[in-house]
Design a protein around this motif. Structure first.
Motif, PDB file in Angstrom:
ATOM      1  N   LYS A  55      44.173  47.923  48.575  1.00 37.93           N
ATOM      2  CA  LYS A  55      42.994  47.171  49.014  1.00 37.93           C
ATOM      3  C   LYS A  55      42.206  46.739  47.793  1.00 37.93           C
ATOM      4  CE  LYS A  55      40.548  45.491  52.289  1.00 37.93           C
ATOM      5  NZ  LYS A  55      41.011  44.221  52.760  1.00 37.93           N
ATOM      6  N   PHE A  56      41.855  45.450  47.744  1.00 36.24           N
ATOM      7  CA  PHE A  56      41.013  44.906  46.684  1.00 36.24           C
ATOM      8  C   PHE A  56      39.575  44.836  47.186  1.00 36.24           C
ATOM      9  CE2 PHE A  56      45.249  43.215  45.845  1.00 36.24           C
ATOM     10  CZ  PHE A  56      45.396  43.519  44.499  1.00 36.24           C
ATOM     11  N   ASN A  57      38.611  45.158  46.307  1.00 37.00           N
ATOM     12  CA  ASN A  57      37.195  45.152  46.670  1.00 37.00           C
ATOM     13  C   ASN A  57      36.387  44.412  45.613  1.00 37.00           C
ATOM     14  OD1 ASN A  57      37.855  47.208  48.643  1.00 37.00           O
ATOM     15  ND2 ASN A  57      37.745  48.677  46.992  1.00 37.00           N
ATOM     16  N   ASN A  58      35.245  43.884  46.041  1.00 35.81           N
ATOM     17  CA  ASN A  58      34.252  43.305  45.126  1.00 35.81           C
ATOM     18  C   ASN A  58      34.850  42.296  44.151  1.00 35.81           C
ATOM     19  OD1 ASN A  58      32.363  45.102  46.305  1.00 35.81           O
ATOM     20  ND2 ASN A  58      32.961  46.695  44.871  1.00 35.81           N
ATOM     21  N   ILE A  59      35.722  41.426  44.640  1.00 30.79           N
ATOM     22  CA  ILE A  59      36.315  40.397  43.779  1.00 30.79           C
ATOM     23  C   ILE A  59      35.249  39.336  43.484  1.00 30.79           C
ATOM     24  CG2 ILE A  59      38.080  38.591  43.594  1.00 30.79           C
ATOM     25  CD1 ILE A  59      39.254  41.400  43.481  1.00 30.79           C
ATOM     26  N   ALA A  60      35.063  39.057  42.211  1.00 26.57           N
ATOM     27  CA  ALA A  60      34.124  38.028  41.755  1.00 26.57           C
ATOM     28  C   ALA A  60      34.815  37.222  40.663  1.00 26.57           C
ATOM     29  CB  ALA A  60      32.847  38.673  41.225  1.00 26.57           C
ATOM     30  N   VAL A  79      40.603  45.464  38.587  1.00 27.08           N
ATOM     31  CA  VAL A  79      41.593  44.402  38.542  1.00 27.08           C
ATOM     32  C   VAL A  79      40.955  43.229  37.807  1.00 27.08           C
ATOM     33  CG1 VAL A  79      40.929  43.529  40.841  1.00 27.08           C
ATOM     34  CG2 VAL A  79      43.169  42.930  39.891  1.00 27.08           C
ATOM     35  N   THR A  80      41.720  42.611  36.929  1.00 26.54           N
ATOM     36  CA  THR A  80      41.281  41.411  36.222  1.00 26.54           C
ATOM     37  C   THR A  80      42.399  40.386  36.325  1.00 26.54           C
ATOM     38  OG1 THR A  80      42.151  42.228  34.118  1.00 26.54           O
ATOM     39  CG2 THR A  80      39.814  42.659  34.583  1.00 26.54           C
ATOM     40  N   GLY A  81      42.038  39.113  36.222  1.00 25.21           N
ATOM     41  CA  GLY A  81      43.082  38.108  36.295  1.00 25.21           C
ATOM     42  C   GLY A  81      42.573  36.702  36.129  1.00 25.21           C
ATOM     43  N   PHE A  82      43.496  35.765  36.334  1.00 25.28           N
ATOM     44  CA  PHE A  82      43.234  34.340  36.227  1.00 25.28           C
ATOM     45  C   PHE A  82      43.667  33.690  37.528  1.00 25.28           C
ATOM     46  CE2 PHE A  82      44.479  30.016  34.918  1.00 25.28           C
ATOM     47  CZ  PHE A  82      43.261  29.597  34.408  1.00 25.28           C
ATOM     48  N   SER A  83      42.791  32.875  38.109  1.00 22.08           N
ATOM     49  CA  SER A  83      43.064  32.303  39.433  1.00 22.08           C
ATOM     50  C   SER A  83      43.377  30.808  39.406  1.00 22.08           C
ATOM     51  CB  SER A  83      41.873  32.569  40.356  1.00 22.08           C
ATOM     52  OG  SER A  83      40.690  32.059  39.787  1.00 22.08           O
ATOM     53  N   GLY A  84      43.678  30.265  38.259  1.00 25.87           N
ATOM     54  CA  GLY A  84      44.041  28.857  38.158  1.00 25.87           C
ATOM     55  C   GLY A  84      43.046  28.066  37.343  1.00 25.87           C
ATOM     56  N   PHE A 117      37.596  39.332  38.499  1.00 26.47           N
ATOM     57  CA  PHE A 117      37.549  40.762  38.263  1.00 26.47           C
ATOM     58  C   PHE A 117      37.100  41.440  39.542  1.00 26.47           C
ATOM     59  CE2 PHE A 117      33.935  38.410  36.768  1.00 26.47           C
ATOM     60  CZ  PHE A 117      32.861  39.002  37.419  1.00 26.47           C
ATOM     61  N   GLY A 118      37.380  42.704  39.658  1.00 31.57           N
ATOM     62  CA  GLY A 118      36.997  43.465  40.843  1.00 31.57           C
ATOM     63  C   GLY A 118      37.567  44.860  40.773  1.00 31.57           C
ATOM     64  N   ARG A 119      37.714  45.482  41.916  1.00 32.37           N
ATOM     65  CA  ARG A 119      38.197  46.853  42.027  1.00 32.37           C
ATOM     66  C   ARG A 119      39.382  46.891  42.996  1.00 32.37           C
ATOM     67  NH1 ARG A 119      36.010  50.139  38.685  1.00 32.37           N
ATOM     68  NH2 ARG A 119      35.866  51.872  40.094  1.00 32.37           N
ATOM     69  N   PHE A 120      40.145  47.971  42.931  1.00 30.76           N
ATOM     70  CA  PHE A 120      41.231  48.174  43.883  1.00 30.76           C
ATOM     71  C   PHE A 120      41.381  49.650  44.188  1.00 30.76           C
ATOM     72  CE2 PHE A 120      43.454  49.062  39.977  1.00 30.76           C
ATOM     73  CZ  PHE A 120      44.405  49.992  40.320  1.00 30.76           C
TER      74      PHE A 120
END
Length: 154
Positions: free
Chosen positions: A99-104, A73-78, A83-86
């Motif tokens: 479930k989302f994992n290892n979000i950094a 998963v990749t994205g923009f948080s504001g 990035f992370g895994r799902f």
């Protein structure tokens, strides 16, 4: 008399068969592949019941994309990119596990104090289920409370 009894038995079997098929149909589960939520840029529309301002011209809106090829998963948080895994399971009767994992994220200095990225990351962390239709992705916690609503801006 034998014909009457035979007709009665055949009618009874036919009626029971119809009832049996009706019960089977009501027990069928409607399944939709989890792939439907991937490769789409989902724009955040609501977070914890609060509508997001999606008409900001000065900054990109909060968003995410789930990638099927590597379950990332990749994205923009504001302010920062994340990035992370799902892990996602198929939707069964309108509800699927997610479930989302290892979000950094990157660690850029954000001047806008109204942006609370930690709330956004907490929602991703608390997500257990999802619902999906053509234009929206809904993230839910274990109690099936809506955490976030994302829109597919085609």
């Amino acid at each position: 008399m034998k014909k009457l009894v035979l007709t009665f038995i055949v009618s009874l079997v036919v009626l029971m068969g119809c009832q049996y098929n009706k019960d089977l149909k009501s027990m069928e589960q409607v399944t939709m592949s989890a792939i439907a939520l991937t490769s789409t840029n989902w724009t955040l529309g609501e977070l914890n019941g609060v509508k997001e301002n999606t008409t900001q011209n000065e900054m990109p809106v909060k968003s995410m994309t789930l990638h099927v090829n590597d379950n990332s998963v990749t994205g923009f948080s504001g302010c920062n990119r994340f990035f992370g895994r799902f892990v996602a399971e198929d939707l069964v009767n309108g509800l699927g596990k997610l479930k989302f994992n290892n979000i950094a994220s990157t660690k850029m200095a954000c001047m806008n104090v109204e942006i609370n990225e930690q709330t956004y990351f907490n929602v991703l962390n608390d997500t257990v289920f999802y619902q999906l239709d053509d234009n929206s992705l809904i993230l839910l916690n274990e109690a099936l409370t809506v955490l976030a609503v994302f829109e597919n801006k085609k």
